[in-house]
Design a protein around this motif. Sequence first.
Motif, PDB file in Angstrom:
ATOM      1  N   THR A  27       0.854  -1.192   0.000  1.00 30.64           N
ATOM      2  CA  THR A  27       0.000   0.000   0.000  1.00 30.64           C
ATOM      3  C   THR A  27       0.887   1.238   0.000  1.00 30.64           C
ATOM      4  N   SER A  29       0.558   5.911  -0.558  1.00 32.15           N
ATOM      5  CA  SER A  29      -0.302   7.078  -0.721  1.00 32.15           C
ATOM      6  C   SER A  29       0.024   7.858  -1.988  1.00 32.15           C
ATOM      7  N   TRP A  31       1.480   7.202  -5.856  1.00 31.27           N
ATOM      8  CA  TRP A  31       1.858   6.202  -6.866  1.00 31.27           C
ATOM      9  C   TRP A  31       2.446   6.920  -8.081  1.00 31.27           C
TER      10      TRP A  31
END
Length: 344
Positions: A27, A29, A31
């Motif tokens: 995961t 925040s 990309w």
Amino acid sequence: MELEKLVRPNILKLEPYSCARNEFSGTASVWLDANESPFNGPYNRYPDPLQMQVKQQLSAIKGVPVESIFLGNGSDECIDLMYRIFCTPGIDNVVAMSPSYGMYQVCADVNDVEYRTVPLNDDFSVNFDAMLEAADEHTKVMWICSPNNPTGTAADAADLLNFGKRAKCIVVIDEAYIDFSSKPTMLTHLAELPNVVVMQTLSKAWGSAGVRLGMAFAQPAIIALMNNVKYPYNVNMLTQQYALERLASRDEVAQQVETLLNEREWLIKALSQAEAVKHIYPTDANFVLVRVDDADALYKALLGQGTVVRNRNRVSMCQGCLRITVGTHQENVTLMNQINEYAR
């Protein structure tokens, strides 16, 4: 079985493409790794190339480890991959029962692989001994469709297990219609069969043909080869999201299968009383193969009234036959009214 001896040499040497989502699967925040647009989320992001959430759900349902599951753009992708991984064009061959699903041969022709056919027995059972006899040192894949399309017949699990152990190549058992069958799936025997690939689909019992999601189950070494050769993002985000929702509806699907099995029984009884129908073949699928007095004429008559069945008159061993899918009760009643009207 030494898998390496069956795989095309260039595939063994292949350095698979590593996409951005292969290199990072956690995961974050921000990309900035895949050259995607930052707008129109979530569709701006590439989907999981290995479809792990769907596979985890399938693993629980099918009782197969995640590493033994491959997901494709319909079963046709799984079929094509068997040729691309194992069959050297112009050299190797495959052996298939006949008649059976037509895409086995289409993919063979596309990949320039000799396609050898072995006729079914008169009762539409598989002639396993003849299939083994048709193979040689260049046979890389054998195709078994059970329940078979278009005949509807299913092989016994003991025969399939014995065949898988005797074959010296990859054996693909296509179980697209297994949910309608009285015979058990071969998934429980995967550990005993390192050379066997079992295919299933969401298209039939799961009512999701338009979504195009096929499944292949095999030993992890075969699945790894399939993942190496497939296109990076072969199953899109929308299909993965839909699959998760549909797989959560197991009880609903089971009820629908039960309804179709009851309708299949009703349809067979009604067909047996129709003057135009000369023979009804046993079936373990969601369709019935019937021999009629004039397949071409009845097919055209039904078309003229808005009802579409499959004319199998020109398929080997199916001369004079129509293949009729089991529909809703109202659809089946409409069909029978039209068949009976045709005979008057």
